[in-house]
Motif scaffolding. Structure first.
Motif, mmCIF file in Angstrom:
data_model
loop_
_atom_site.group_PDB
_atom_site.id
_atom_site.type_symbol
_atom_site.label_atom_id
_atom_site.label_comp_id
_atom_site.label_asym_id
_atom_site.label_seq_id
_atom_site.Cartn_x
_atom_site.Cartn_y
_atom_site.Cartn_z
ATOM 1 N N ALA A 65 -1.842 -3.790 18.452
ATOM 2 C CA ALA A 65 -2.263 -3.384 17.109
ATOM 3 C C ALA A 65 -1.218 -2.427 16.555
ATOM 4 N N TYR A 66 -1.042 -2.440 15.237
ATOM 5 C CA TYR A 66 -0.042 -1.538 14.673
ATOM 6 C C TYR A 66 -0.438 -1.100 13.276
ATOM 7 N N THR A 67 0.078 0.033 12.897
ATOM 8 C CA THR A 67 -0.074 0.554 11.545
ATOM 9 C C THR A 67 1.263 1.160 11.130
ATOM 10 N N TYR A 68 1.445 1.342 9.831
ATOM 11 C CA TYR A 68 2.628 2.042 9.329
ATOM 12 C C TYR A 68 2.278 2.662 7.987
ATOM 13 N N ASP A 69 3.058 3.669 7.592
ATOM 14 C CA ASP A 69 2.746 4.399 6.362
ATOM 15 C C ASP A 69 3.273 3.658 5.148
ATOM 16 N N ARG A 70 2.636 3.920 4.022
ATOM 17 C CA ARG A 70 3.024 3.308 2.747
ATOM 18 C C ARG A 70 3.115 4.394 1.676
ATOM 19 N N PRO A 71 4.152 5.213 1.735
ATOM 20 C CA PRO A 71 4.269 6.301 0.758
ATOM 21 C C PRO A 71 4.547 5.769 -0.641
ATOM 22 N N ALA A 72 4.205 6.565 -1.630
ATOM 23 C CA ALA A 72 4.502 6.201 -3.010
ATOM 24 C C ALA A 72 6.013 6.186 -3.227
ATOM 25 N N VAL A 73 6.469 5.237 -4.030
ATOM 26 C CA VAL A 73 7.898 5.109 -4.328
ATOM 27 C C VAL A 73 8.067 4.987 -5.832
ATOM 28 N N PRO A 74 9.252 5.320 -6.352
ATOM 29 C CA PRO A 74 9.488 5.179 -7.792
ATOM 30 C C PRO A 74 9.396 3.727 -8.228
ATOM 31 N N ALA A 75 9.110 3.519 -9.489
ATOM 32 C CA ALA A 75 9.055 2.166 -10.043
ATOM 33 C C ALA A 75 10.380 1.454 -9.811
ATOM 34 N N GLY A 76 10.305 0.214 -9.393
ATOM 35 C CA GLY A 76 11.501 -0.568 -9.133
ATOM 36 C C GLY A 76 12.099 -0.380 -7.760
ATOM 37 N N THR A 77 11.495 0.463 -6.935
ATOM 38 C CA THR A 77 11.975 0.723 -5.579
ATOM 39 C C THR A 77 11.028 0.068 -4.579
ATOM 40 N N ALA A 78 11.592 -0.598 -3.600
ATOM 41 C CA ALA A 78 10.759 -1.270 -2.604
ATOM 42 C C ALA A 78 10.061 -0.251 -1.716
ATOM 43 N N GLY A 79 8.782 -0.487 -1.442
ATOM 44 C CA GLY A 79 8.039 0.329 -0.500
ATOM 45 C C GLY A 79 8.146 -0.228 0.902
#
Length: 508
Positions: free
Chosen positions: A71-85
């Motif tokens: 099982a795995y998880t990873y973080d998804r921080p907010a990124v600026p518009a047009g930037t890949a998360g």
């Protein structure tokens, strides 16, 4: 539970392939244990932007293990518009290793699942059942995109000890269905199920394919052949099920169409690695066709960058018709012009590249069979359908309601159909004829190496009509037909309802 830390991956990394494409982290080890016991290890780390395409976590498996669960998880921080998360794919290789070619491949779920298991008698869809043998296995991470803040992950690996079950025998579909002899057969060669990132079950796909009037389909899960062994019960005299894979690289996707059962095609390379030719040849050795998919799709990694020198056909229309399909159609037409210019047009054997269309359906409301490739084949068999596709004896339609008959004829009884050559002198009058049903208010366009040379008035509301046009080989080196819906506004062409592969004109 034990924990491990991969936070400083640069200090523990060992590069294992060319082009800085992969690295291997420190080993996660387990001790032997009694039957029915469970042991768990958790590892954590952070991947920076610019990480290699693949990161391998070695797992030392002792003897006596019944099941491996990850099982795995990873973080998804907010990124600026047009930037890949952040997006992190995952898969598994067994003790046979991670070498390119996939001898040790045991499964891939990409980003579609947060956990999976493998044991001898069963596995999560996307993964291959089989013995959990002792040795060094590898959890494969694919950092598809990494945010500027980096990608922090946590992987929990659990072993269950005990006696292993019996691996089930695969049930592959037959290579033949009950056909109609030489006839036009309808198919959808790009489909996804729960065995990769789709939501349809295999039974649902088969049911929807039959409802769409299809005669054949092709299994094309992302980077796994795990569905092959389960398609047998869904086939029948009325539906030919071919087996393949959507080989999903970081520089474009290619459908392996109609390969031998159990064929796995590796995807862990980019165009700069100069390895695609090796795997294109593998697809052909396994009896399949090489079909670049949605070559101008705009998603990250979807745009085709390997060139078309290895292609047996190209998927020009993918799912609902969109602007990137219009670009793919124009690009393909440019390839036809180049083939004519170089004196290759009309001679089979790869000198010109036929076009196809498929739905790329994943889940409702995706429509299986929109579009569909309609192939003139000697029978409803894998080999016959592939030969029709390879020869370009096909057209693409948005549904089974739409049928075409497209021919060219000379003044002395010469006759040619889709994908063929009408061998006439350059100044011989040629009559191009298109018979249509099921295309109400659509407009017919005849496209040549000079562009669009004829556009009809809208077809009647009945959707049935016959459209003819006269030309010569000196004026048009090839002609293909397009049917388009009424344009929404202005001079722009409407969305495609159907198009044909070309008929070549002249001695060639």
């Amino acid at each position: 539970m034990c924990e491990d830390d991969h936070a400083g991956i640069g200090r523990r990394a060992v590069f294992v392939t060319g082009a800085a494409a992969a690295l291997t982290l420190g080993t996660v080890s387990f001790a032997s244990a009694a039957p029915r016991e469970r042991r768990t290890r958790t590892v954590r780390g952070t991947l920076p932007t610019g990480s290699p395409d693949f990161v391998y976590v070695p797992v030392e498996i002792p003897s006596g293990v019944r099941e491996l669960h990850v099982a795995y998880t990873y973080d998804r921080p907010a990124v600026p518009a047009g930037t890949a998360g952040n997006a992190l794919d995952i898969g598994l290789f067994d003790e046979r290793g991670t070498e390119l070619g996939g001898r040790g491949f045991r499964g891939w779920s990409g980003g579609a699942r947060t956990e999976f298991f493998v044991r001898a008698d069963d596995a999560t869809p996307g993964y291959i059942p089989g013995p959990v043998r002792p040795g060094t296995w590898h959890v494969a991470l694919g950092p598809y995109t990494v945010a500027p803040q980096g990608l922090s992950y946590e992987i929990t690996i659990t072993l269950t000890y005990g006696e292993q079950g019996e691996t089930p025998r695969p049930v592959y579909p037959p290579e033949r269905a009950k056909g109609r002899g030489r006839a036009w057969y309808r198919g959808d060669c790009h489909l996804h199920s729960v065995y990769s990132d789709g939501r349809y079950t295999l039974a649902e796909i088969a049911e929807l394919a039959r409802a769409a009037g299809l005669d054949f389909i092709n299994s094309s899960e992302h980077n796994t052949h795990s569905a092959h062994a389960h398609w047998g019960p869904e086939a029948g005299d009325d539906l030919l099920i071919m087996l393949g894979e959507e080989v999903t690289t970081r520089n474009g996707h290619v459908v392996a169409l109609g390969t031998d059962p159990g064929t796995f095609v590796d995807w862990r390379y980019r165009a700069r690695d100069n390895r695609f030719g090796r795997f294109a040849r593998q697809i052909r050795r396994a009896g399949g066709l090489v079909v670049p998919a949605h070559p101008h799709a705009t998603c990250i990694g979807c745009n085709w960058k390997f060139g078309f020198g290895e292609a047996d056909a190209v998927e020009v229309w993918n799912g609902a018709y969109t602007p990137d399909d219009e670009v793919a159609l124009a690009d393909w037409d440019g390839m036809l012009v180049a083939a004519v210019r170089d004196g290759r047009g009309g001679r089979h054997g790869g000198d010109w590249i036929p076009a196809m269309g498929s739905s790329d359906s994943h889940r409702s409301p995706d429509v299986i069979g929109r579009p569909q490739t309609v192939v003139l084949a000697d029978d409803l068999t894998r080999e016959a359908i592939q030969e029709g596709i390879r020869a370009g004896r096909s057209y693409v339609a948005e549904s089974a309601k739409l049928t075409l008959a497209f021919t060219a004829s000379g003044g002395r009884g010469e006759h040619a159909g889709i994908g063929e050559r009408l061998r006439v002198d350059d100044d011989t009058p040629v009559t191009v004829r298109l018979e249509v049903t099921g295309a109400p208010r659509c407009t017919v366009r005849f496209v040549t190496d000079q562009g669009v040379l004829f556009t009809s008035a809208p077809l009647p509301v009945s959707g049935a009509d016959v459209v003819e046009w006269r030309t010569t080989a000196s004026y048009a080196a090839y002609v293909r037909a397009e049917l388009r819906h009424e344009a929404a506004a202005g001079p722009l062409p409407g969305a495609l309802a159907a198009f044909t592969n070309p008929i070549f004109l002249g001695r060639g």
